[in-house]
Scaffold this motif. Structure first.
Motif, PDB file in Angstrom:
ATOM      1  N   ARG A 101      28.963  36.161 -19.216  1.00 43.40           N
ATOM      2  CA  ARG A 101      30.502  35.528 -18.772  1.00 43.40           C
ATOM      3  C   ARG A 101      30.273  33.682 -18.496  1.00 43.40           C
TER       4      ARG A 101
ATOM      5  N   ASP B  81      28.756  37.316  -9.382  1.00 45.80           N
ATOM      6  CA  ASP B  81      27.663  38.500  -9.917  1.00 45.80           C
ATOM      7  C   ASP B  81      26.067  38.237  -9.580  1.00 45.80           C
TER       8      ASP B  81
ATOM      9  N   ASN C  89      25.631  39.736 -16.786  1.00 50.66           N
ATOM     10  CA  ASN C  89      27.226  38.538 -16.601  1.00 50.66           C
ATOM     11  C   ASN C  89      27.017  36.866 -16.424  1.00 50.66           C
TER      12      ASN C  89
ATOM     13  N   ASP D 272      37.375  37.779 -14.802  1.00 46.20           N
ATOM     14  CA  ASP D 272      37.474  37.427 -16.298  1.00 46.20           C
ATOM     15  C   ASP D 272      39.040  37.363 -17.183  1.00 46.20           C
ATOM     16  N   ARG D 273      39.666  38.135 -16.077  1.00 46.89           N
ATOM     17  CA  ARG D 273      40.894  38.533 -17.489  1.00 46.89           C
ATOM     18  C   ARG D 273      41.475  36.927 -17.324  1.00 46.89           C
TER      19      ARG D 273
ATOM     20  N   ASP E  85      33.207  44.642  -7.969  1.00 47.39           N
ATOM     21  CA  ASP E  85      33.465  44.780  -9.670  1.00 47.39           C
ATOM     22  C   ASP E  85      34.791  44.870 -10.238  1.00 47.39           C
ATOM     23  N   THR E  86      35.858  45.438  -9.603  1.00 44.14           N
ATOM     24  CA  THR E  86      36.973  45.045 -10.057  1.00 44.14           C
ATOM     25  C   THR E  86      37.132  43.420  -9.481  1.00 44.14           C
TER      26      THR E  86
ATOM     27  N   CYS F 233      35.319  40.948  -9.955  1.00 46.13           N
ATOM     28  CA  CYS F 233      34.979  39.967 -11.436  1.00 46.13           C
ATOM     29  C   CYS F 233      35.290  40.231 -12.703  1.00 46.13           C
ATOM     30  N   ARG F 234      35.552  41.916 -13.174  1.00 44.01           N
ATOM     31  CA  ARG F 234      37.302  41.805 -13.979  1.00 44.01           C
ATOM     32  C   ARG F 234      38.606  41.378 -14.428  1.00 44.01           C
ATOM     33  N   ARG F 235      38.846  41.543 -12.568  1.00 44.17           N
ATOM     34  CA  ARG F 235      39.966  40.589 -12.975  1.00 44.17           C
ATOM     35  C   ARG F 235      39.562  39.403 -12.761  1.00 44.17           C
TER      36      ARG F 235
END
Length: 441
Positions: free
Chosen positions: A143, A131, A139, A111-112, A104-105, A107-109
């Motif tokens: 995404r 994902d 996502n 996305d940044r 999860d982390t 994928c958030r990174r």
């Protein structure tokens, strides 16, 4: 900057060419992308993106055996952070989370990075595949939607963007839009096996069996070429073709595809073993004799489980399926023990997957194998609707519904079996498999 490769931190032309081939291999699944990136790194040992590519490609296999070499590549990139550009620095942080099992982390990174570099197709594909592994249908679609306005059809790699978008749309049940995106992707690049796969998913989910067979057979040279590099994703498209034949009632053709096209390359690859195992179970649920095939696939899973048990719940569940099919209740129990340990102390993402989905499914499978069909159907009904949390696609998780229906039938609960079969037939009214199951009930 080359929008297809984002290799600005590398000045060596030979390395850049090898890296471009690695990206193409990853996008088309033709050949081994790690072999190409190794050549890029040999030509430019300070190529940060090359090390990150290698680390991510290895981690996406969902196998623990590749974590150590992936970490070594990540550490090489981290040691070169002083010469990394902003994109590479962001990818280092994302890949560190991926290597630590915190998907999860990661994928958030990812996305940044994409917010600043929306045409970075490597980062987009990496996040897209993670994902999928974590069952995040929203996502898988969104995404791609977040970066789509920053692209144009003239940009390198646009077809692969559309192929990913097609699969995300399909997993969000937007079937006409998904099919349109997948077909447009293939008009631009026929070798996009992921786009072929996305359209096949649409046809599978809508029960368009004859069209699905024609679609895959007509495009076979695109996704399973007879000459040149092998397509590493071909086994899964063969699996889809076998599903279509099975739905049409041609179990012999499905078995031939299994034996000739899927099994030969599956012995040491978890993702291919998933498909072998899942297809065998579908055959057995339709009372098709598989003549010792479960023993062979159970042996392959047994060899892998020595190292892989407890690493990824989706893989572990399929290993358990193989052991249950082979009547090996001891190894089935060992998978449960490994998963129970993973639910307590495993990597962050797999810990949640194992606890919420994996363990209940193993318990249901254990009950099914022991003939406790009523208990199995109860547990399957409880967990089926949240099973996306441990990854896979709608088509892959359809096996859970088929198991639930069969367990209810065997438990003498015909109304419960019809209850869930009605749902399936509403989505696939032309499904021969569904109507044959209804006749048995």
């Amino acid at each position: 900057m080359n929008l297809a490769t984002h290799d600005a931190s590398c000045r060596d032309e030979e390395s850049r060419q090898h890296y471009a081939r690695a990206l193409r291999s990853l996008q088309t699944y033709l050949g081994d992308p790690v072999e190409h990136v190794d050549l890029a790194l040999a030509a430019a040992p300070d190529f940060v993106s090359g090390y990150l590519f290698r680390a991510v490609a290895l981690l996406l296999t969902t196998e623990r055996r590749f974590v150590k070499p992936a970490r070594a590549s990540l550490e090489a990139a981290e040691s070169l952070v002083g010469r990394a550009d902003s994109r590479e620095k962001g990818l280092i942080h994302a890949t560190r989370a991926l290597a630590d099992g915190d998907w999860d982390t990661a994928c958030r990174r990812f996305d940044r990075v994409l917010a600043e570099h929306p045409t970075d197709l490597f980062t987009l594909q990496a996040a897209h595949l993670v994902d999928f592994l974590r069952g995040d249908a929203l996502n898988l679609r969104n995404r791609i939607a977040r970066v789509l306005p920053r692209w144009s059809p003239a940009m390198p790699g646009y077809s692969f963007l559309l192929g990913m978008y097609a699969f995300g749309l399909e997993e969000c049940n937007q079937y006409p839009e998904a099919e349109d995106a997948g077909r447009r992707a293939l008009e631009m690049d026929p070798q996009d096996a992921w786009a072929v796969h996305a359209v096949a998913h649409v046809m599978e989910m809508q029960g368009r069996v004859t069209e699905g067979i024609e679609w895959l057979e007509r495009r076979q040279e695109d996704w399973s070429p007879s000459v040149g590099p092998a397509n590493a994703f071909a086994y899964h498209n063969w699996w889809h073709l076998a599903l279509f034949h099975l739905d049409r009632g041609d179990a012999c053709r499905a078995l031939t595809i299994l034996d000739e096209r899927i099994v030969p390359g599956a012995a040491d690859v978890s993702m291919a073993l998933l498909d072998v195992t899942a297809l065998l179970w579908r055959l057995v649920l339709l009372d098709v004799q598989v003549d010792g095939s479960f023993e062979a696939v159970a042996a392959a899973w047994r060899a892998k489980q020595a190292e892989e048990a407890g690493y990824y719940a989706f893989n572990d569940f399929h290993a358990a399926l193989a052991f249950a099919g082979a009547g090996d209740l001891d190894d089935l129990a060992r998978v449960r023990t490994a998963m129970e340990r993973a639910a307590r102390e495993g990597d962050p993402s797999n810990r949640v997957m194992s606890a919420a989905v994996g363990l209940p499914l193993i318990d249901a499978l254990t009950d099914y194998a022991a003939g406790r069909f009523a208990r199995a159907s109860t547990t399957l009904a409880e967990v089926r609707d949240i099973a996306s949390r441990f990854g896979g696609s709608h088509a892959q998780r359809d096996l859970l519904t088929l198991l639930l229906i069969d367990a209810a039938r065997r438990a003498g609960q015909p109304n419960l079996a019809r209850h869930y079969l009605n749902e399936r037939l509403a989505a696939k009214p032309a499904s021969g498999l569904g109507w044959r199951m209804m006749e048995r009930i």
